[in-house]
Design a protein around this motif. Structure first.
Motif, PDB file in Angstrom:
ATOM      1  N   SER A   1     -26.289 -39.833-101.680  1.00 32.56           N
ATOM      2  CA  SER A   1     -27.332 -39.820-102.713  1.00 32.56           C
ATOM      3  C   SER A   1     -27.125 -40.926-103.743  1.00 32.56           C
ATOM      4  N   ASP A   2     -25.904 -41.484-103.821  1.00 36.66           N
ATOM      5  CA  ASP A   2     -25.629 -42.594-104.734  1.00 36.66           C
ATOM      6  C   ASP A   2     -26.123 -43.925-104.194  1.00 36.66           C
ATOM      7  N   GLY A   3     -26.188 -44.070-102.863  1.00 33.76           N
ATOM      8  CA  GLY A   3     -26.604 -45.332-102.276  1.00 33.76           C
ATOM      9  C   GLY A   3     -25.911 -45.603-100.967  1.00 33.76           C
ATOM     10  N   VAL A   4     -25.808 -46.897-100.618  1.00 31.13           N
ATOM     11  CA  VAL A   4     -25.189 -47.303 -99.356  1.00 31.13           C
ATOM     12  C   VAL A   4     -23.854 -47.993 -99.638  1.00 31.13           C
ATOM     13  N   PHE A   5     -22.921 -47.842 -98.718  1.00 33.54           N
ATOM     14  CA  PHE A   5     -21.543 -48.286 -98.918  1.00 33.54           C
ATOM     15  C   PHE A   5     -21.093 -49.217 -97.801  1.00 33.54           C
ATOM     16  N   ASP A   6     -20.012 -49.968 -98.112  1.00 33.03           N
ATOM     17  CA  ASP A   6     -19.368 -50.811 -97.108  1.00 33.03           C
ATOM     18  C   ASP A   6     -17.870 -50.816 -97.362  1.00 33.03           C
ATOM     19  N   TYR A   7     -17.104 -51.169 -96.341  1.00 32.40           N
ATOM     20  CA  TYR A   7     -15.650 -51.221 -96.471  1.00 32.40           C
ATOM     21  C   TYR A   7     -15.175 -52.467 -97.210  1.00 32.40           C
ATOM     22  N   SER A   8     -15.895 -53.579 -97.033  1.00 30.11           N
ATOM     23  CA  SER A   8     -15.336 -54.888 -97.359  1.00 30.11           C
ATOM     24  C   SER A   8     -15.965 -55.523 -98.586  1.00 30.11           C
ATOM     25  N   PHE A   9     -15.122 -55.926 -99.543  1.00 29.44           N
ATOM     26  CA  PHE A   9     -15.604 -56.714-100.670  1.00 29.44           C
ATOM     27  C   PHE A   9     -16.175 -58.041-100.187  1.00 29.44           C
TER      28      PHE A   9
ATOM     29  N   ALA B   1     -25.449 -50.861-102.823  1.00 29.52           N
ATOM     30  CA  ALA B   1     -26.737 -50.799-103.516  1.00 29.52           C
ATOM     31  C   ALA B   1     -27.160 -49.347-103.670  1.00 29.52           C
ATOM     32  N   GLY B   2     -27.968 -49.090-104.687  1.00 28.21           N
ATOM     33  CA  GLY B   2     -28.554 -47.773-104.860  1.00 28.21           C
ATOM     34  C   GLY B   2     -29.717 -47.570-103.903  1.00 28.21           C
ATOM     35  N   LEU B   3     -30.190 -46.332-103.816  1.00 35.91           N
ATOM     36  CA  LEU B   3     -31.258 -46.021-102.865  1.00 35.91           C
ATOM     37  C   LEU B   3     -32.550 -46.763-103.204  1.00 35.91           C
ATOM     38  N   GLY B   4     -32.768 -47.072-104.470  1.00 40.79           N
ATOM     39  CA  GLY B   4     -33.983 -47.762-104.860  1.00 40.79           C
ATOM     40  C   GLY B   4     -33.984 -49.248-104.567  1.00 40.79           C
ATOM     41  N   GLU B   5     -32.875 -49.759-103.999  1.00 39.07           N
ATOM     42  CA  GLU B   5     -32.759 -51.196-103.769  1.00 39.07           C
ATOM     43  C   GLU B   5     -33.085 -51.611-102.342  1.00 39.07           C
TER      44      GLU B   5
END
Length: 277
Positions: free
Chosen positions: A202-210, A244-248
């Motif tokens: 619900s916070d957004g999308v994630f990734d492992y790598s900077f 990014a957040g869901l709105g992005e």
């Protein structure tokens, strides 16, 4: 000036330099949301050990939150709900490629259909996006832009006009990243962008790598249609970096419809959900 005053001045200088560095770090993290130790060391012309010490001090002051290899803004560090799992380590590409192949191919086919008619297509690095590269058919006047060396080789080998971002090569992922790669692609505008993620909450999308997060954000900000690809095994899972957040982004392509709080959050953000059948 007395000898005591001279010693005092010398003792003040490192402290002053630390304050300048830390102000620069806070400024950078406020601008982009997350930073890496290696990038900061290069920008500030100091050792990585010095940067790590600065990050420790800044975290004590509540001005950032340290992560493995860098730091994020305090407001970009999501709260971990009881229903959300955290993935700390990124599996090797080949291991990820072998997981949930049928689900990813279904998503990839749906993504390739949405790309019909697009003349400039951005394609992120990742396993699902690699399957999108397989599914995309060569079309006259269509150009594909990617930071995935694997996808670029696969597409160009089939006669697709392909552009690979130049930059630092991340060997294990066979991707390019860094200021040079970001600088090239943030000057462009894409009809459609396909972004892979390691988790969706619900916070957004994630990734492992900077290293790859900056490129994902370029794709999401420089495209008319911003599409996230995520199979259902990644629902309610988070990892190191909030991309990014869901709105992005506009659209989510998945293999099963989200349910519960995640479904409600996506609807509230106005995200179109496409279930690939």
């Amino acid at each position: 000036m007395t000898s005591e005053q001279s010693v005092s001045k010398l003792n003040e200088r490192p402290k002053f330099l630390a304050q300048v560095r830390q102000a620069a770090i806070v400024g950078e993290i406020s601008r982009v949301g997350s930073v890496t130790v290696s990038d900061l060391a290069q920008q500030l012309a100091v050792s990585e050990m010095t940067v790590r010490r600065d990050l420790v001090e800044l975290e004590k002051d509540g001005r950032l939150i340290r992560t493995h290899g860098g730091a994020v803004k305090p407001d970009r560090a999501p709260t971990m709900a009881a229903t959300v799992a955290f993935d700390g380590e990124e599996p090797a590409f080949d291991a990820r490629l072998a997981r949930n192949v049928a689900l990813k191919r279904r998503i990839a086919v749906a993504a390739a259909e949405l790309a019909n008619g697009a003349r400039s297509i951005a394609l992120d690095v990742g396993t699902t996006t690699y399957f999108v590269a397989e599914a995309l058919a060569p079309r006259a006047q269509a150009k594909i832009f990617t930071n995935s060396i694997r996808s670029a080789a696969q597409l160009s080998g089939r006669g697709v006009e392909t552009y690979l971002a130049g930059g630092r090569i991340r060997g294990e992922e066979m991707s390019t990243s860094g200021p040079s790669a970001v600088g090239q692609f943030e000057m462009l505008w894409f009809d459609i962008a396909f972004v892979g993620v390691s988790g969706l909450t619900s916070d957004g999308v994630f990734d492992y790598s900077f290293e790859e997060t900056d490129m994902k954000r370029v794709y999401l900000t420089r495209a008319s249609r911003k599409i996230v690809l995520c199979d259902s095994t990644k629902f309610d899972r988070m990892s190191l970096v909030l991309v990014a957040g869901l709105g992005e982004f506009n659209t989510l392509i998945c293999d099963e419809a989200p349910t519960g709080p995640l479904d409600s959050a996506l609807k509230k953000a106005g995200v179109e959900v496409i279930v690939a059948n």
